[in-house]
Write a protein that holds these residues in place. Structure first.
Motif, PDB file in Angstrom:
ATOM      1  N   LEU A   1       3.846  30.600  36.400  1.00 55.99           N
ATOM      2  CA  LEU A   1       4.952  30.436  37.344  1.00 55.99           C
ATOM      3  C   LEU A   1       5.895  31.628  37.296  1.00 55.99           C
ATOM      4  O   LEU A   1       6.457  32.028  38.325  1.00 55.99           O
ATOM      5  N   GLN A   2       6.041  32.223  36.109  1.00 54.89           N
ATOM      6  CA  GLN A   2       6.883  33.409  35.987  1.00 54.89           C
ATOM      7  C   GLN A   2       6.312  34.546  36.818  1.00 54.89           C
ATOM      8  O   GLN A   2       7.046  35.298  37.460  1.00 54.89           O
ATOM      9  N   LEU A   3       5.003  34.682  36.841  1.00 57.87           N
ATOM     10  CA  LEU A   3       4.371  35.706  37.678  1.00 57.87           C
ATOM     11  C   LEU A   3       4.505  35.373  39.163  1.00 57.87           C
ATOM     12  O   LEU A   3       4.678  36.269  39.993  1.00 57.87           O
ATOM     13  N   LEU A   4       4.444  34.090  39.483  1.00 53.23           N
ATOM     14  CA  LEU A   4       4.557  33.676  40.889  1.00 53.23           C
ATOM     15  C   LEU A   4       5.960  33.865  41.445  1.00 53.23           C
ATOM     16  O   LEU A   4       6.121  34.073  42.646  1.00 53.23           O
ATOM     17  N   THR A   5       6.975  33.812  40.600  1.00 50.63           N
ATOM     18  CA  THR A   5       8.343  33.965  41.113  1.00 50.63           C
ATOM     19  C   THR A   5       8.600  35.359  41.660  1.00 50.63           C
ATOM     20  O   THR A   5       9.543  35.548  42.428  1.00 50.63           O
ATOM     21  N   GLN A   6       7.772  36.292  41.274  1.00 47.77           N
ATOM     22  CA  GLN A   6       7.977  37.665  41.738  1.00 47.77           C
ATOM     23  C   GLN A   6       7.568  37.852  43.201  1.00 47.77           C
ATOM     24  O   GLN A   6       8.074  38.754  43.871  1.00 47.77           O
ATOM     25  N   ILE A   7       6.675  37.015  43.708  1.00 44.28           N
ATOM     26  CA  ILE A   7       6.185  37.183  45.085  1.00 44.28           C
ATOM     27  C   ILE A   7       7.288  36.982  46.117  1.00 44.28           C
ATOM     28  O   ILE A   7       7.514  37.859  46.950  1.00 44.28           O
ATOM     29  N   PRO A   8       7.989  35.843  46.115  1.00 46.73           N
ATOM     30  CA  PRO A   8       9.023  35.687  47.145  1.00 46.73           C
ATOM     31  C   PRO A   8      10.135  36.720  47.031  1.00 46.73           C
ATOM     32  O   PRO A   8      10.682  37.158  48.041  1.00 46.73           O
ATOM     33  N   VAL A   9      10.453  37.135  45.814  1.00 47.66           N
ATOM     34  CA  VAL A   9      11.496  38.139  45.632  1.00 47.66           C
ATOM     35  C   VAL A   9      11.055  39.466  46.246  1.00 47.66           C
ATOM     36  O   VAL A   9      11.808  40.111  46.980  1.00 47.66           O
ATOM     37  N   ALA A  10       9.824  39.860  45.950  1.00 38.42           N
ATOM     38  CA  ALA A  10       9.324  41.127  46.479  1.00 38.42           C
ATOM     39  C   ALA A  10       9.205  41.080  47.995  1.00 38.42           C
ATOM     40  O   ALA A  10       9.527  42.053  48.678  1.00 38.42           O
ATOM     41  N   LEU A  11       8.772  39.968  48.540  1.00 42.85           N
ATOM     42  CA  LEU A  11       8.637  39.857  49.996  1.00 42.85           C
ATOM     43  C   LEU A  11      10.002  39.818  50.674  1.00 42.85           C
ATOM     44  O   LEU A  11      10.172  40.382  51.755  1.00 42.85           O
ATOM     45  N   ALA A  12      10.970  39.178  50.053  1.00 41.99           N
ATOM     46  CA  ALA A  12      12.304  39.097  50.647  1.00 41.99           C
ATOM     47  C   ALA A  12      13.013  40.455  50.608  1.00 41.99           C
ATOM     48  O   ALA A  12      13.751  40.796  51.530  1.00 41.99           O
ATOM     49  N   ASP A  13      12.774  41.225  49.553  1.00 39.98           N
ATOM     50  CA  ASP A  13      13.406  42.541  49.437  1.00 39.98           C
ATOM     51  C   ASP A  13      12.732  43.585  50.321  1.00 39.98           C
ATOM     52  O   ASP A  13      13.282  44.652  50.536  1.00 39.98           O
ATOM     53  N   GLY A  14      11.556  43.269  50.784  1.00 38.33           N
ATOM     54  CA  GLY A  14      10.813  44.247  51.578  1.00 38.33           C
ATOM     55  C   GLY A  14       9.975  45.132  50.672  1.00 38.33           C
ATOM     56  O   GLY A  14      10.477  45.680  49.704  1.00 38.33           O
ATOM     57  N   ILE A  15       8.700  45.225  50.968  1.00 40.11           N
ATOM     58  CA  ILE A  15       7.793  46.020  50.145  1.00 40.11           C
ATOM     59  C   ILE A  15       7.550  47.343  50.856  1.00 40.11           C
ATOM     60  O   ILE A  15       7.131  47.359  52.011  1.00 40.11           O
ATOM     61  N   PRO A  16       7.817  48.459  50.168  1.00 41.13           N
ATOM     62  CA  PRO A  16       7.758  49.758  50.830  1.00 41.13           C
ATOM     63  C   PRO A  16       6.354  50.223  51.217  1.00 41.13           C
ATOM     64  O   PRO A  16       6.200  50.970  52.162  1.00 41.13           O
ATOM     65  N   GLY A  17       5.330  49.822  50.529  1.00 36.94           N
ATOM     66  CA  GLY A  17       4.001  50.322  50.835  1.00 36.94           C
ATOM     67  C   GLY A  17       2.916  49.303  50.589  1.00 36.94           C
ATOM     68  O   GLY A  17       3.145  48.238  50.000  1.00 36.94           O
TER      69      GLY A  17
END
Length: 139
Positions: free
Chosen positions: A75-91
């Motif tokens: 779950l700790q690894l999964l929490t990174q997905i929404p954060v990264a998608l919300a912040d915008g992924i540069p590449g």
């Protein structure tokens, strides 16, 4: 006696977490995603230590503690997905890494849930007296 390595791994996770907190401070915990990730990280570490030491608390066996630790790490690894998608992924590379990390978290969570249930798909008998995933347990 191999399950003691879970306690060693949990202790290492605790040291790494404390080292991160000491190096970078706890200012980042005001961010909800970072706070959730840290809570899950330290929870997994403590659960691994309990499981590795063979403790049985509240009717839970050692392998159930380790299984819950796996779920926390997943779950700790999964929490990174929404954060990264919300912040915008540069590449594209960062998107691929984020999705791969999330899939790894899902698989680790599945393994943890299986261990919590007694290892129906993943054999626990290699770790001392854990239950075996024999044909009688598969159904």
């Amino acid at each position: 006696m191999r399950r003691i390595w879970f306690a060693v791994m949990g202790g290492t996770f605790l040291l790494v977490g404390v080292g991160f907190a000491g190096a970078f401070g706890l200012e980042g915990t005001t961010d909800p995603a970072t706070a959730i990730a840290l809570v899950l990280w330290f929870s997994a570490a403590l659960l691994y230590v309990l499981g590795g030491l063979g403790k049985s608390i509240g009717g839970l066996a050692w392998f159930q503690f380790v299984g819950l630790g796996n779920v926390c790490l997943g779950l700790q690894l999964l929490t990174q997905i929404p954060v990264a998608l919300a912040d915008g992924i540069p590449g594209t590379e960062a998107l691929v890494v984020t999705i791969a990390t999330g899939l790894g978290g899902l698989s680790l969570s599945f393994i943890g849930l299986d261990w919590f249930r007694g290892g129906r798909h993943f054999d626990l008998s290699a770790f001392d007296d854990g239950p075996s995933a024999g044909p009688e347990q598969s159904r």
